[in-house]
Design an enzyme around this catalytic site. Sequence first.
Site, short mmCIF file in Angstrom:
data_model
loop_
_atom_site.label_atom_id
_atom_site.label_comp_id
_atom_site.label_asym_id
_atom_site.label_seq_id
_atom_site.Cartn_x
_atom_site.Cartn_y
_atom_site.Cartn_z
N ARG A 1 0.82 -1.21 0.00
CA ARG A 1 0.00 0.00 0.00
C ARG A 1 0.86 1.26 0.00
O ARG A 1 0.41 2.33 -0.44
CB ARG A 1 -0.98 -0.02 1.18
CG ARG A 1 -2.13 -1.01 0.99
CD ARG A 1 -3.02 -1.07 2.21
NE ARG A 1 -2.33 -1.60 3.37
CZ ARG A 1 -2.28 -2.89 3.69
NH1 ARG A 1 -2.93 -3.77 2.98
NH2 ARG A 1 -1.61 -3.30 4.74
N GLU B 1 6.47 -9.86 15.41
CA GLU B 1 5.99 -10.45 16.66
C GLU B 1 6.33 -11.95 16.67
O GLU B 1 6.80 -12.49 17.66
CB GLU B 1 4.48 -10.23 16.75
CG GLU B 1 3.97 -10.23 18.14
CD GLU B 1 2.49 -9.89 18.17
OE1 GLU B 1 1.98 -9.42 17.14
OE2 GLU B 1 1.88 -10.12 19.21
P1 AMP Z 1 4.77 -2.49 11.29
O1 AMP Z 1 6.05 -3.02 10.73
O2 AMP Z 1 4.30 -3.23 12.49
O3 AMP Z 1 4.82 -0.98 11.55
O4 AMP Z 1 3.64 -2.76 10.22
C1 AMP Z 1 3.47 -1.90 9.19
C2 AMP Z 1 2.78 -2.51 8.00
O5 AMP Z 1 1.78 -3.48 8.33
C3 AMP Z 1 2.10 -1.38 7.27
O6 AMP Z 1 2.69 -1.29 6.00
C4 AMP Z 1 0.64 -1.75 7.21
O7 AMP Z 1 0.29 -1.86 5.85
C5 AMP Z 1 0.49 -3.09 7.89
N1 AMP Z 1 -0.37 -3.04 9.09
C6 AMP Z 1 0.01 -3.32 10.36
N2 AMP Z 1 -1.00 -3.23 11.22
C7 AMP Z 1 -2.09 -2.86 10.52
C8 AMP Z 1 -3.47 -2.58 10.84
N3 AMP Z 1 -3.93 -2.66 12.09
N4 AMP Z 1 -4.29 -2.22 9.82
C9 AMP Z 1 -3.82 -2.13 8.57
N5 AMP Z 1 -2.55 -2.38 8.20
C10 AMP Z 1 -1.68 -2.75 9.14
#
Ligand code: AMP
Length: 177
Positions: free
Chosen positions: A64, A101
């Site tokens: 995205r 995680e």
């Molecule tokens: P992170 O590495 O945990 O910051 O995860 C980021 C990526 O995971 C982003 O590019 C989002 O597209 C996706 N993502 C993580 N959590 C969510 C959520 N609750 N809703 C939508 N997309 C999420």
Amino acid sequence: MSSDSLDLLRNAIRDVPDFPKPGILFKDITPVLADAKLLNLAIEGMSEAFANQKVNKVVGIDARGFIFGAMIAQRLGAGFIPVRKKGKLPWKTRGVDYSLEYGTNSVEMHMDAISPGERVVLADDLLATGGTAAAAIQLIQESGAVILGSAFFIELSFLEGREKLADAGPIHSLLTF
Ligand code: AMP
């Protein structure tokens, strides 16, 4: 950006419980993408902070982040660089492994995507734990570029992802939950 515009965007985001797995409240941004006015507002809002900063490249994260990043790049008069999951890019790459995680993940960028000294902004749809964005920032920094900061459409502040993005410039999130 006016608070009315931010409310319009916030109200268009669809919360999907237990996707893609139990316990995750997924922020579905497709209703924003589907609406011409909201899409324009989102890109305008995410680009604002970096206007007049002579941005050379916007880096977007698979998948995205490609949508937001490419549109922000066009608005800022910059080029667009994809950061992709391991094995997807055709040319020579540099990669970073990072922990999730459960387990690990890897992202890559083309070796020649960014030149030393270029002024770069990171863009993604959502900042959650910050692991993905931190990995992308490492790739940008290893290329010798100047990281100006990051633009997220949504930040889930309770996950404290921004703490992983120290020394990478200001973090601009249009909507915070
Ligand atoms: P992170 O590495 O945990 O910051 O995860 C980021 C990526 O995971 C982003 O590019 C989002 O597209 C996706 N993502 C993580 N959590 C969510 C959520 N609750 N809703 C939508 N997309 C999420």
